[in-house]
Design a protein around this motif. Structure first.
Motif, short mmCIF file in Angstrom:
data_model
loop_
_atom_site.label_atom_id
_atom_site.label_comp_id
_atom_site.label_asym_id
_atom_site.label_seq_id
_atom_site.Cartn_x
_atom_site.Cartn_y
_atom_site.Cartn_z
N GLU A 15 23.53 -8.68 97.36
CA GLU A 15 22.52 -9.18 96.43
C GLU A 15 22.76 -9.47 95.15
OE1 GLU A 15 19.02 -6.46 98.69
OE2 GLU A 15 20.20 -5.52 97.29
N ALA A 16 23.87 -8.55 94.83
CA ALA A 16 24.29 -8.70 93.01
C ALA A 16 24.90 -10.30 93.17
CB ALA A 16 25.14 -7.99 92.65
N ARG A 17 25.41 -10.89 94.11
CA ARG A 17 26.31 -12.10 94.23
C ARG A 17 25.30 -13.10 94.17
NH1 ARG A 17 30.90 -9.92 97.97
NH2 ARG A 17 32.39 -9.49 96.51
N GLU A 18 24.27 -12.93 94.86
CA GLU A 18 23.01 -13.93 95.15
C GLU A 18 22.27 -14.00 93.73
OE1 GLU A 18 19.17 -14.82 97.63
OE2 GLU A 18 20.58 -13.35 98.30
N ALA A 19 22.16 -12.97 93.16
CA ALA A 19 21.71 -13.01 91.85
C ALA A 19 22.45 -13.91 90.76
CB ALA A 19 21.29 -11.56 91.21
N VAL A 20 23.75 -13.54 90.79
CA VAL A 20 24.60 -14.33 89.98
C VAL A 20 24.67 -15.75 90.32
CG1 VAL A 20 27.15 -14.81 89.53
CG2 VAL A 20 26.23 -12.49 89.44
N GLU A 21 24.45 -16.19 91.66
CA GLU A 21 24.35 -17.46 91.87
C GLU A 21 22.99 -18.29 91.25
OE1 GLU A 21 24.83 -18.40 95.98
OE2 GLU A 21 26.48 -17.12 96.28
N LEU A 22 22.07 -17.52 91.38
CA LEU A 22 20.63 -17.96 90.88
C LEU A 22 20.75 -18.01 89.31
CD1 LEU A 22 18.10 -16.14 93.17
CD2 LEU A 22 18.75 -18.31 93.13
N LEU A 23 21.20 -17.15 88.63
CA LEU A 23 21.23 -17.15 87.18
C LEU A 23 22.12 -18.28 86.70
CD1 LEU A 23 21.59 -13.35 86.54
CD2 LEU A 23 19.67 -14.99 85.69
N ALA A 24 23.20 -18.56 87.65
CA ALA A 24 24.13 -19.67 87.14
C ALA A 24 23.39 -21.12 87.50
CB ALA A 24 25.33 -19.65 88.03
N LEU A 25 22.71 -21.05 88.28
CA LEU A 25 21.83 -22.30 88.56
C LEU A 25 20.84 -22.51 87.32
CD1 LEU A 25 21.00 -24.67 90.27
CD2 LEU A 25 19.33 -23.28 91.68
N PHE A 26 19.96 -21.16 87.01
CA PHE A 26 19.14 -21.49 85.83
C PHE A 26 19.77 -21.64 84.70
CE2 PHE A 26 16.42 -17.95 88.21
CZ PHE A 26 15.78 -18.97 88.83
N GLY A 27 21.29 -21.43 84.62
CA GLY A 27 22.09 -21.65 83.53
C GLY A 27 22.51 -22.78 83.08
N GLN A 28 22.22 -23.99 83.98
CA GLN A 28 22.64 -25.38 83.91
C GLN A 28 21.89 -26.22 83.15
OE1 GLN A 28 23.27 -26.87 87.97
NE2 GLN A 28 24.70 -25.24 88.33
N GLY A 29 20.90 -25.53 82.20
CA GLY A 29 20.05 -26.57 81.25
C GLY A 29 20.47 -26.32 80.06
N ASP A 30 19.74 -26.93 79.07
CA ASP A 30 20.49 -27.03 77.64
C ASP A 30 19.36 -26.18 76.70
OD1 ASP A 30 22.04 -29.12 77.96
OD2 ASP A 30 20.60 -30.68 77.95
N SER A 31 18.57 -25.53 77.25
CA SER A 31 17.81 -24.68 76.59
C SER A 31 18.45 -23.27 76.07
CB SER A 31 16.50 -24.30 77.38
OG SER A 31 16.68 -23.51 78.34
N ASP A 32 17.95 -22.42 75.24
CA ASP A 32 18.49 -21.09 74.87
C ASP A 32 18.21 -20.21 75.95
OD1 ASP A 32 19.32 -19.14 72.89
OD2 ASP A 32 17.48 -18.29 73.09
N GLU A 33 17.06 -20.16 76.91
CA GLU A 33 16.97 -19.56 77.89
C GLU A 33 18.15 -19.90 79.12
OE1 GLU A 33 14.47 -21.16 76.69
OE2 GLU A 33 13.02 -19.57 75.78
N ALA A 34 18.69 -21.01 79.24
CA ALA A 34 19.51 -21.44 80.03
C ALA A 34 20.73 -20.95 79.57
CB ALA A 34 19.59 -22.82 80.26
N ARG A 35 21.10 -20.95 78.30
CA ARG A 35 22.21 -20.62 77.90
C ARG A 35 22.54 -19.17 78.12
NH1 ARG A 35 23.85 -17.45 74.29
NH2 ARG A 35 21.64 -17.32 73.30
N ARG A 36 21.41 -18.25 77.70
CA ARG A 36 21.37 -16.86 78.26
C ARG A 36 21.68 -16.43 79.70
NH1 ARG A 36 16.35 -15.89 74.55
NH2 ARG A 36 15.61 -15.17 76.55
N ALA A 37 20.80 -17.20 80.53
CA ALA A 37 20.85 -16.91 82.12
C ALA A 37 22.31 -17.32 82.50
CB ALA A 37 20.06 -17.81 82.96
N GLY A 38 23.12 -18.35 81.82
CA GLY A 38 24.57 -18.66 82.03
C GLY A 38 25.41 -17.48 81.64
#
Length: 61
Positions: A15-38
């Motif tokens: 589950e932790a690995r899956e969460a990391v994958e999702l956060l990395a996906l969310f982190g692929q944007g240019d916003s501050d939120e994306a940067r924090r997710a990454g």
């Protein structure tokens, strides 16, 4: 909780690995939120054992 009951982890390794994958996906944007997710994905991923260290937990049910 009974002293005899074994505590379960908050999340499993899979589950932790899956969460990391999702956060990395969310982190692929240019916003501050994306940067924090990454950054969070990176921070968590560094704390997880590698698949080679724990081959019995390849993910999935």
């Amino acid at each position: 909780m009974d002293a005899e009951q074994e505590r379960q982890p908050l999340v499993t390794l899979a589950e932790a690995r899956e969460a990391v994958e999702l956060l990395a996906l969310f982190g692929q944007g240019d916003s501050d939120e994306a940067r924090r997710a990454g950054q969070l994905a990176s921070d968590i991923a560094r704390r997880l054992p590698s698949v080679e260290d724990n081959p019995s937990d390849q993910g999935g049910p």
